[in-house]
Design a protein around this motif. Structure first.
Motif, PDB file in Angstrom:
ATOM      1  N   THR A 297     -22.909 -18.503 -64.209  1.00  0.00           N
ATOM      2  CA  THR A 297     -23.427 -17.780 -62.920  1.00  0.00           C
ATOM      3  C   THR A 297     -22.918 -16.150 -63.080  1.00  0.00           C
ATOM      4  O   THR A 297     -23.359 -15.600 -62.655  1.00  0.00           O
ATOM      5  N   VAL A 298     -21.323 -16.219 -63.279  1.00  0.00           N
ATOM      6  CA  VAL A 298     -20.886 -14.664 -63.318  1.00  0.00           C
ATOM      7  C   VAL A 298     -21.594 -13.790 -64.328  1.00  0.00           C
ATOM      8  O   VAL A 298     -21.853 -12.554 -64.169  1.00  0.00           O
ATOM      9  N   GLY A 299     -21.915 -14.381 -65.622  1.00  0.00           N
ATOM     10  CA  GLY A 299     -22.672 -13.878 -66.539  1.00  0.00           C
ATOM     11  C   GLY A 299     -23.982 -13.299 -65.985  1.00  0.00           C
ATOM     12  O   GLY A 299     -24.411 -12.038 -66.367  1.00  0.00           O
ATOM     13  N   LYS A 300     -24.677 -14.065 -65.388  1.00  0.00           N
ATOM     14  CA  LYS A 300     -25.907 -13.789 -64.575  1.00  0.00           C
ATOM     15  C   LYS A 300     -25.783 -12.455 -63.845  1.00  0.00           C
ATOM     16  O   LYS A 300     -26.607 -11.554 -63.838  1.00  0.00           O
ATOM     17  N   ILE A 301     -24.755 -12.523 -63.000  1.00  0.00           N
ATOM     18  CA  ILE A 301     -24.189 -11.326 -62.339  1.00  0.00           C
ATOM     19  C   ILE A 301     -24.224 -10.046 -62.989  1.00  0.00           C
ATOM     20  O   ILE A 301     -24.882  -8.973 -62.742  1.00  0.00           O
ATOM     21  N   TRP A 302     -23.380 -10.226 -64.067  1.00  0.00           N
ATOM     22  CA  TRP A 302     -23.189  -9.147 -64.987  1.00  0.00           C
ATOM     23  C   TRP A 302     -24.478  -8.564 -65.481  1.00  0.00           C
ATOM     24  O   TRP A 302     -24.718  -7.482 -65.590  1.00  0.00           O
ATOM     25  N   PHE A 303     -25.539  -9.523 -66.105  1.00  0.00           N
ATOM     26  CA  PHE A 303     -26.727  -9.114 -66.436  1.00  0.00           C
ATOM     27  C   PHE A 303     -27.218  -8.479 -65.562  1.00  0.00           C
ATOM     28  O   PHE A 303     -27.889  -7.403 -65.908  1.00  0.00           O
ATOM     29  N   GLU A 304     -27.443  -8.785 -64.106  1.00  0.00           N
ATOM     30  CA  GLU A 304     -28.288  -8.089 -63.339  1.00  0.00           C
ATOM     31  C   GLU A 304     -27.554  -6.664 -63.068  1.00  0.00           C
ATOM     32  O   GLU A 304     -28.203  -5.601 -62.818  1.00  0.00           O
ATOM     33  N   ALA A 305     -26.233  -6.742 -63.140  1.00  0.00           N
ATOM     34  CA  ALA A 305     -25.600  -5.425 -62.731  1.00  0.00           C
ATOM     35  C   ALA A 305     -25.766  -4.255 -63.920  1.00  0.00           C
ATOM     36  O   ALA A 305     -25.843  -3.182 -63.820  1.00  0.00           O
ATOM     37  N   GLU A 306     -25.828  -5.004 -65.322  1.00  0.00           N
ATOM     38  CA  GLU A 306     -26.007  -4.087 -66.328  1.00  0.00           C
ATOM     39  C   GLU A 306     -27.444  -3.666 -66.803  1.00  0.00           C
ATOM     40  O   GLU A 306     -27.882  -2.807 -67.342  1.00  0.00           O
ATOM     41  N   ARG A 307     -28.704  -4.357 -65.929  1.00  0.00           N
ATOM     42  CA  ARG A 307     -29.846  -4.271 -66.465  1.00  0.00           C
ATOM     43  C   ARG A 307     -30.404  -2.862 -66.099  1.00  0.00           C
ATOM     44  O   ARG A 307     -29.945  -2.045 -65.083  1.00  0.00           O
ATOM     45  N   ARG A 308     -31.412  -2.347 -66.888  1.00  0.00           N
ATOM     46  CA  ARG A 308     -31.840  -1.104 -66.774  1.00  0.00           C
ATOM     47  C   ARG A 308     -33.190  -1.040 -66.844  1.00  0.00           C
ATOM     48  O   ARG A 308     -33.905  -1.743 -67.524  1.00  0.00           O
ATOM     49  N   MET A 309     -33.698   0.040 -66.317  1.00  0.00           N
ATOM     50  CA  MET A 309     -35.234   0.194 -66.483  1.00  0.00           C
ATOM     51  C   MET A 309     -35.550   1.002 -67.655  1.00  0.00           C
ATOM     52  O   MET A 309     -34.612   1.550 -68.264  1.00  0.00           O
TER      53      MET A 309
ATOM     54  N   VAL B 188     -31.723  -1.152 -62.601  1.00  0.00           N
ATOM     55  CA  VAL B 188     -32.551  -1.751 -62.011  1.00  0.00           C
ATOM     56  C   VAL B 188     -31.994  -2.010 -60.431  1.00  0.00           C
ATOM     57  O   VAL B 188     -32.717  -1.766 -59.435  1.00  0.00           O
ATOM     58  N   TRP B 189     -30.874  -2.305 -60.345  1.00  0.00           N
ATOM     59  CA  TRP B 189     -30.226  -2.232 -58.973  1.00  0.00           C
ATOM     60  C   TRP B 189     -28.931  -1.288 -58.828  1.00  0.00           C
ATOM     61  O   TRP B 189     -28.182  -0.939 -59.538  1.00  0.00           O
ATOM     62  N   GLU B 190     -29.281  -0.317 -57.497  1.00  0.00           N
ATOM     63  CA  GLU B 190     -28.272   0.660 -57.511  1.00  0.00           C
ATOM     64  C   GLU B 190     -27.125   0.079 -56.788  1.00  0.00           C
ATOM     65  O   GLU B 190     -25.905   0.518 -56.810  1.00  0.00           O
TER      66      GLU B 190
END
Ligand SMILES: Nc1ncnc2c1ncn2[C@@H]1O[C@H](COP(=O)(O)OP(=O)(O)OP(=O)(O)O)[C@@H](O)[C@H]1O
Ligand SMILES: [Mg+2]
Length: 326
Positions: A116-128, A134-136
């Motif tokens: 779950t925390v890994g998924k949060i990390w993934f979203e925080a690091e995602r780039r366009m 992706v998320w500011e």
């Protein structure tokens, strides 16, 4: 208000974590920032506030302009991770169907929290494609304290337990993000009552101690408005006024209201002072909104209060609902 891209909201059960996560998210989105609000666990308060109780874990949903909601769940996060590392569908369904998977993989202690925390990390690091995030801004409603600290401590626990190899590397990367004050902060929420204050003090002690997390704001939610100056003198004056019949009843009612307000104020002040003393932080008061049923529009009302606090020279004003309070 912190500028960190990833902000967690923690606190005792029922203090207003979901409400404040929604308000923080709405505030960031109102500035046009690409914002994600996420909550750990399904059927939580955040999805309820956004009227999205049917949301599927792992499937983001746009709930307002610039604002996306995501619910996170261990099983789904683990399955998503396996889909990434085992791209062959047939093999993947064999893995999911096997007894080995349900007993040893899905059942491994701490694995779902880590995923779950890994998924949060993934979203925080995602780039366009252009390299922009992706998320500011991301705000995570991490659930009641015991639960949320368990999630937050998982990457460092895993990095320590596995001294090398894949798990160590992945967990270390997540931990580096969580410990970086430029990128992450943890807001703590309490209410001006004994137990929530005690719990907030011990959360902050842990965040500063073994967890090493950057602290965000300390919110004290559901604060009553300050008692008008002169309330104590007014009670005295009321007591001296000659009154009988209707006027006497009015005097009794006014005296009772003023006494109640003073008592509440003293209890609230004591709780906030204790909180500030034990944490050494200034508490950010969030007003109590008196509502029959609290909804997203009420969370929006808290947004304007949060936004106003950004401006220098801010002086708290009474919320709409509190004007006319005796
Ligand atoms: N400022 C406020 N004024 C009035 N009511 C509020 C305020 N903030 C929250 N509430 C109400 O308090 C209750 C608890 O709020 P919320 O669900 O946000 O807490 P929580 O900490 O997320 O709870 P849980 O631990 O159960 O997830 C809700 O009914 C909410 O509507
Ligand atoms: Mg909640």
């Amino acid at each position: 208000l912190s500028d960190a891209g990833l902000q967690f909201v923690v606190g005792k059960g029922g203090v207003g974590k979901s409400t404040l996560t929604a308000a923080l998210g709405l505030e960031a989105a109102s500035h046009g920032q690409r914002t994600l609000v996420a909550e750990i666990g399904r059927h939580g308060g955040l999805s309820r506030l956004f009227d999205a109780e049917d949301i599927v874990p792992g499937a983001p949903r746009v709930v307002a302009p610039h604002l996306t909601l995501l619910t996170l769940e261990g099983d789904e996060a683990l399955a998503e991770y396996l889909r990434l590392v085992i791209p062959i569908k047939r093999l993947l369904s064999l893995v999911f169907a096997s007894r080995f998977y349900s007993i040893f993989v899905a059942g491994a202690p701490g694995l779902k929290e880590l995923m779950t925390v890994g998924k949060i990390w993934f979203e925080a690091e995602r780039r366009m494609a252009d390299g922009q995030p992706v998320w500011e801004r991301m705000f995570v409603d991490a659930g009641a304290s015991g639960h949320s600290l368990q999630y937050l401590q998982m990457p460092s626990a895993a990095a320590t337990a596995f001294r090398s190899g894949l798990v160590h590397r992945e967990a270390t990367r997540v931990q580096q993000l969580l410990a970086d004050p430029k990128r992450t902060c943890v807001h703590v929420v309490a209410t001006p009552e004994e137990m929530p204050v005690t719990e907030a003090c011990s959360i902050i002690e842990r965040l500063r101690g073994d967890l090493h997390f950057p602290l965000g704001d300390l919110f004290v939610n559901r604060c009553r408005p300050p008692v008008p100056r002169g309330a104590a003198e007014a009670i005295e004056v009321l007591g001296r006024l000659p009154a009988e019949g209707e006027a006497e009843r009015l005097r009794a009612a006014m005296t009772e209201a003023a006494t109640d307000a003073l008592e509440w104020d003293a209890v609230q002040q004591a709780a906030i002072s204790r909180l500030e003393e034990c944490t050494g932080l200034r508490a950010e008061r969030v007003p109590l909104l008196v509502r029959e049923e609290f909804g997203i529009d009420d969370a929006r009302e808290l947004v304007s209060m949060l936004a106003a606090r950004r401006k220098p020279g801010f002086r708290p004003k009474l919320a709409r609902s509190q004007r006319g309070n005796p």
